[in-house]
Write a protein that holds these residues in place. Structure first.
Motif, PDB file in Angstrom:
ATOM      1  N   ASP A 118       3.344   1.411  15.161  1.00 63.26           N
ATOM      2  CA  ASP A 118       2.102   1.110  14.463  1.00 63.26           C
ATOM      3  C   ASP A 118       0.916   1.284  15.411  1.00 63.26           C
ATOM      4  OD1 ASP A 118       0.586   0.305  12.329  1.00 63.26           O
ATOM      5  OD2 ASP A 118       1.340  -1.750  12.264  1.00 63.26           O
ATOM      6  N   ASP A 119      -0.246   1.588  14.852  1.00 67.34           N
ATOM      7  CA  ASP A 119      -1.490   1.670  15.635  1.00 67.34           C
ATOM      8  C   ASP A 119      -1.339   2.596  16.835  1.00 67.34           C
ATOM      9  OD1 ASP A 119      -2.194  -0.337  13.853  1.00 67.34           O
ATOM     10  OD2 ASP A 119      -1.948  -1.954  15.305  1.00 67.34           O
ATOM     11  N   ASN A 132       5.740  -5.242   8.821  1.00 75.39           N
ATOM     12  CA  ASN A 132       5.103  -5.492  10.121  1.00 75.39           C
ATOM     13  C   ASN A 132       5.857  -6.594  10.855  1.00 75.39           C
ATOM     14  OD1 ASN A 132       2.459  -3.850  10.202  1.00 75.39           O
ATOM     15  ND2 ASN A 132       2.488  -4.739   8.143  1.00 75.39           N
ATOM     16  N   PRO A 165      -4.172  -1.715  -0.893  1.00 74.84           N
ATOM     17  CA  PRO A 165      -2.937  -2.496  -1.055  1.00 74.84           C
ATOM     18  C   PRO A 165      -2.923  -3.150  -2.441  1.00 74.84           C
ATOM     19  CG  PRO A 165      -3.921  -2.914   1.093  1.00 74.84           C
ATOM     20  CD  PRO A 165      -4.916  -2.104   0.308  1.00 74.84           C
ATOM     21  N   GLY A 221      -4.038   5.003   2.628  1.00 76.44           N
ATOM     22  CA  GLY A 221      -5.451   4.665   2.758  1.00 76.44           C
ATOM     23  C   GLY A 221      -6.095   4.486   1.401  1.00 76.44           C
ATOM     24  N   TYR A 222      -7.332   4.006   1.458  1.00 78.88           N
ATOM     25  CA  TYR A 222      -8.055   3.701   0.227  1.00 78.88           C
ATOM     26  C   TYR A 222      -8.213   4.926  -0.666  1.00 78.88           C
ATOM     27  CZ  TYR A 222      -9.351  -0.671   2.638  1.00 78.88           C
ATOM     28  OH  TYR A 222      -9.348  -1.874   3.299  1.00 78.88           O
ATOM     29  N   SER A 250       6.030  -8.918  14.295  1.00 79.89           N
ATOM     30  CA  SER A 250       5.340  -9.377  15.509  1.00 79.89           C
ATOM     31  C   SER A 250       6.276  -9.366  16.704  1.00 79.89           C
ATOM     32  CB  SER A 250       4.858 -10.813  15.326  1.00 79.89           C
ATOM     33  OG  SER A 250       3.862 -10.863  14.366  1.00 79.89           O
ATOM     34  N   PRO A 261      -4.881 -11.487   6.933  1.00 77.89           N
ATOM     35  CA  PRO A 261      -3.878 -11.764   7.971  1.00 77.89           C
ATOM     36  C   PRO A 261      -4.455 -11.755   9.385  1.00 77.89           C
ATOM     37  CG  PRO A 261      -3.525  -9.596   6.976  1.00 77.89           C
ATOM     38  CD  PRO A 261      -4.543 -10.304   6.144  1.00 77.89           C
ATOM     39  N   GLY A 267      -5.449   4.664   7.082  1.00 74.74           N
ATOM     40  CA  GLY A 267      -6.873   4.479   6.823  1.00 74.74           C
ATOM     41  C   GLY A 267      -7.580   5.732   6.338  1.00 74.74           C
ATOM     42  N   ILE A 284       0.828  -8.993   4.254  1.00 72.52           N
ATOM     43  CA  ILE A 284       0.794 -10.387   3.806  1.00 72.52           C
ATOM     44  C   ILE A 284      -0.631 -10.848   3.485  1.00 72.52           C
ATOM     45  CG2 ILE A 284       0.562 -11.448   6.090  1.00 72.52           C
ATOM     46  CD1 ILE A 284       2.651 -13.563   5.144  1.00 72.52           C
ATOM     47  N   ARG A 285      -0.727 -11.733   2.506  1.00 74.32           N
ATOM     48  CA  ARG A 285      -1.983 -12.390   2.134  1.00 74.32           C
ATOM     49  C   ARG A 285      -1.711 -13.874   1.979  1.00 74.32           C
ATOM     50  NH1 ARG A 285      -3.320  -8.222   3.558  1.00 74.32           N
ATOM     51  NH2 ARG A 285      -4.542  -6.587   2.548  1.00 74.32           N
ATOM     52  N   GLU A 320      -9.654   7.712   3.925  1.00 77.81           N
ATOM     53  CA  GLU A 320     -10.580   7.273   2.881  1.00 77.81           C
ATOM     54  C   GLU A 320     -11.247   8.427   2.138  1.00 77.81           C
ATOM     55  OE1 GLU A 320     -13.315   4.518   4.713  1.00 77.81           O
ATOM     56  OE2 GLU A 320     -11.762   2.977   4.994  1.00 77.81           O
ATOM     57  N   GLN A 345       0.840  -1.193   0.000  1.00 81.81           N
ATOM     58  CA  GLN A 345       0.000   0.000   0.000  1.00 81.81           C
ATOM     59  C   GLN A 345       0.878   1.247   0.000  1.00 81.81           C
ATOM     60  OE1 GLN A 345      -2.672   0.902   3.348  1.00 81.81           O
ATOM     61  NE2 GLN A 345      -4.191   1.568   1.827  1.00 81.81           N
ATOM     62  N   GLN A 357      -5.907   4.004  12.432  1.00 81.11           N
ATOM     63  CA  GLN A 357      -7.048   4.343  11.584  1.00 81.11           C
ATOM     64  C   GLN A 357      -8.347   4.537  12.358  1.00 81.11           C
ATOM     65  OE1 GLN A 357      -6.365   1.047   8.843  1.00 81.11           O
ATOM     66  NE2 GLN A 357      -8.197   0.050   9.596  1.00 81.11           N
ATOM     67  N   GLU A 396       3.673   0.161   2.540  1.00 76.18           N
ATOM     68  CA  GLU A 396       3.656  -0.870   3.585  1.00 76.18           C
ATOM     69  C   GLU A 396       3.418  -2.221   2.933  1.00 76.18           C
ATOM     70  OE1 GLU A 396       0.700  -0.318   6.672  1.00 76.18           O
ATOM     71  OE2 GLU A 396       1.305  -2.150   7.717  1.00 76.18           O
TER      72      GLU A 396
HETATM   73  P1  C2E Z   1      -1.934  -2.909  10.168  1.00 77.66           P
HETATM   74  O1  C2E Z   1      -0.458  -3.060  10.212  1.00 77.66           O
HETATM   75  O2  C2E Z   1      -2.541  -1.883  11.052  1.00 77.66           O
HETATM   76  O3  C2E Z   1      -2.286  -2.659   8.626  1.00 77.66           O
HETATM   77  C1  C2E Z   1      -3.235  -1.735   8.181  1.00 77.66           C
HETATM   78  C2  C2E Z   1      -4.505  -2.433   7.733  1.00 77.66           C
HETATM   79  O4  C2E Z   1      -5.438  -1.449   7.294  1.00 77.66           O
HETATM   80  C3  C2E Z   1      -4.298  -3.372   6.550  1.00 77.66           C
HETATM   81  O5  C2E Z   1      -5.160  -4.484   6.742  1.00 77.66           O
HETATM   82  C4  C2E Z   1      -4.773  -2.511   5.364  1.00 77.66           C
HETATM   83  O6  C2E Z   1      -5.193  -3.277   4.268  1.00 77.66           O
HETATM   84  C5  C2E Z   1      -5.911  -1.771   6.003  1.00 77.66           C
HETATM   85  N1  C2E Z   1      -6.208  -0.497   5.334  1.00 77.66           N
HETATM   86  C6  C2E Z   1      -5.377   0.280   4.590  1.00 77.66           C
HETATM   87  N2  C2E Z   1      -6.010   1.403   4.162  1.00 77.66           N
HETATM   88  C7  C2E Z   1      -7.258   1.348   4.667  1.00 77.66           C
HETATM   89  C8  C2E Z   1      -8.403   2.243   4.574  1.00 77.66           C
HETATM   90  O7  C2E Z   1      -8.373   3.309   3.964  1.00 77.66           O
HETATM   91  N3  C2E Z   1      -9.530   1.844   5.235  1.00 77.66           N
HETATM   92  C9  C2E Z   1      -9.595   0.679   5.932  1.00 77.66           C
HETATM   93  N4  C2E Z   1     -10.749   0.373   6.542  1.00 77.66           N
HETATM   94  N5  C2E Z   1      -8.543  -0.180   6.044  1.00 77.66           N
HETATM   95  C10 C2E Z   1      -7.396   0.162   5.409  1.00 77.66           C
HETATM   96  P2  C2E Z   1      -4.669  -5.967   6.447  1.00 77.66           P
HETATM   97  O8  C2E Z   1      -3.806  -5.961   5.215  1.00 77.66           O
HETATM   98  O9  C2E Z   1      -5.870  -6.846   6.472  1.00 77.66           O
HETATM   99  O10 C2E Z   1      -3.726  -6.307   7.667  1.00 77.66           O
HETATM  100  C11 C2E Z   1      -4.257  -6.473   8.962  1.00 77.66           C
HETATM  101  C12 C2E Z   1      -3.176  -6.598   9.992  1.00 77.66           C
HETATM  102  O11 C2E Z   1      -2.434  -7.812   9.836  1.00 77.66           O
HETATM  103  C13 C2E Z   1      -2.121  -5.493   9.911  1.00 77.66           C
HETATM  104  O12 C2E Z   1      -2.627  -4.323  10.515  1.00 77.66           O
HETATM  105  C14 C2E Z   1      -0.967  -6.126  10.647  1.00 77.66           C
HETATM  106  O13 C2E Z   1      -1.124  -5.979  12.034  1.00 77.66           O
HETATM  107  C15 C2E Z   1      -1.110  -7.599  10.280  1.00 77.66           C
HETATM  108  N6  C2E Z   1      -0.157  -7.950   9.208  1.00 77.66           N
HETATM  109  C16 C2E Z   1      -0.267  -7.764   7.873  1.00 77.66           C
HETATM  110  N7  C2E Z   1       0.835  -8.211   7.225  1.00 77.66           N
HETATM  111  C17 C2E Z   1       1.687  -8.680   8.177  1.00 77.66           C
HETATM  112  C18 C2E Z   1       2.999  -9.281   8.155  1.00 77.66           C
HETATM  113  O14 C2E Z   1       3.650  -9.432   7.111  1.00 77.66           O
HETATM  114  N8  C2E Z   1       3.527  -9.641   9.365  1.00 77.66           N
HETATM  115  C19 C2E Z   1       2.865  -9.460  10.559  1.00 77.66           C
HETATM  116  N9  C2E Z   1       3.454  -9.842  11.684  1.00 77.66           N
HETATM  117  N10 C2E Z   1       1.639  -8.901  10.603  1.00 77.66           N
HETATM  118  C20 C2E Z   1       1.047  -8.520   9.440  1.00 77.66           C
END
Ligand code: C2E
Ligand code: CA
Ligand code: CA
Ligand code: CA
Length: 281
Positions: free
Chosen positions: A181-182, A119, A265, A259-260, A121, A73, A239, A61-62, A241, A44, A205, A58
């Motif tokens: 993060d967050d 990201n 992404p 963000g979107y 862990s 994820p 995030g 992973i999928r 939008e 993204q 977000q 950023e």
């Molecule tokens: P995160 O690190 O807080 O990632 C941001 C999440 O927000 C991502 O969800 C992204 O797709 C989503 N997002 C981005 N822009 C927007 C927007 O405008 N609106 C909304 N509603 N959402 C948006 P995703 O890809 O489903 O990832 C979820 C979580 O999974 C991540 O939160 C992160 O904590 C974890 N994650 C993802 N990839 C990895 C990785 O490679 N390793 C580890 N350890 N954790 C990962």
């Protein structure tokens, strides 16, 4: 009473069995996923608010499950963490992202100063082999640590602040930077912020979501940005939008956003196309 007791017990066991077997199926599938190349990364873009151009991205992973399709994820990272598999998958993430960066550098579309956020862990971060894995990913792909930014969360600090800080310094020597993060969703943020060698705060977000309608969220975001600016930390809003949210962030002095509104992404190929088209502008 005896019958009822038995039924309750059976019900309970049935429930356990369902939960446990679902978890075990997921676990088994996850074990195969790495060998069978079912994981992939999406990217993204992160945008400089003043200039409007891509300053990084950023990696997220999928999992392409053979029957269930693409899995989020959120559904499998916790399982990877609980089983220790996160270590191997984390290594794969690093390697695959570095490989993508190398390819973008070869294509001449990678600009100096760009970074990919990874990201990481808690269990992965505190594992003694992390620095070695990072070096290995850098060496085998030929990229420099300067292209990487590690996204860590406040929750990791609860376990061991000293170890975390030590680990961060070791990785900083490789050129890696750090983002929280967050930000704002954990606790004790401010206490740790002082001690941590971090570069950027990622505003969660959940605060951005209602920034226009909710005056407390707006005040919190303004305060976080002002604090970060005073501490000479970078800021990224997550995030984003809508154009209204972006305008708010711009007047509040936020540096970057993702963000979107700009892009979801993207696959590696789509990210390549986007970088190619924006590089020639
Ligand atoms: P995160 O690190 O807080 O990632 C941001 C999440 O927000 C991502 O969800 C992204 O797709 C989503 N997002 C981005 N822009 C927007 C927007 O405008 N609106 C909304 N509603 N959402 C948006 P995703 O890809 O489903 O990832 C979820 C979580 O999974 C991540 O939160 C992160 O904590 C974890 N994650 C993802 N990839 C990895 C990785 O490679 N390793 C580890 N350890 N954790 C990962
Ligand atoms: Ca993140
Ligand atoms: Ca986040
Ligand atoms: Ca999150």
């Amino acid at each position: 009473a005896k019958t009822r007791g038995k039924n309750t017990h059976e019900l309970f066991q049935q429930h356990m069995t369902d939960e446990a077997s679902r978890r075990m199926l997921l676990e088994n599938d996850l074990r195969a996923a790495l060998d069978e190349h079912q994981f992939f990364l999406v990217y993204q873009p992160q945008i400089d608010i003043e200039q409007g151009h891509i300053i990084g991205m950023e990696a997220l992973i999928r999992w392409r499950h053979p029957e269930r399709g693409v899995v989020s994820p959120m559904a499998f990272i916790p399982v990877l963490e609980a089983t220790g598999m996160i270590k191997d998958v984390g290594e794969w993430v690093l390697h695959d992202a570095c490989q993508a960066i190398h390819a973008w550098q070869e294509l001449g579309i990678w600009r100096d100063g760009m970074k990919v956020g990874i990201n990481v862990s808690a269990s992965q971060f505190l594992d003694a082999s992390l620095t070695h894995s990072v070096r290995q990913a850098m060496e085998s792909t030929g990229v420099d640590g300067q292209v990487l930014d590690f996204e860590i969360t406040e929750s990791m600090l609860i376990e061991s602040v000293d170890d975390t800080i030590k680990r961060m310094h070791a990785l900083r020597e490789l050129g890696i930077t750090f983002s929280i993060d967050d930000f704002g969703t954990g606790y004790s943020s401010l206490t740790y912020l002082k001690q941590l060698p971090v570069d950027v705060i990622k505003i969660d977000q959940s605060f951005i979501h209602d920034i226009i309608a909710d005056s407390s969220d707006a005040a919190i975001v303004e305060a976080i940005i002002a604090m970060a600016n005073h501490l000479s930390l970078g800021t990224i809003a997550e995030g984003v939008e809508s154009t209204e949210q972006l305008a708010f962030l711009q007047q509040a002095g936020c540096q970057r956003y993702q963000g979107y509104l700009y892009a979801r992404p993207l696959s590696r190929e789509d990210m390549t196309d986007l970088m190619q088209s924006t590089a020639t502008l």
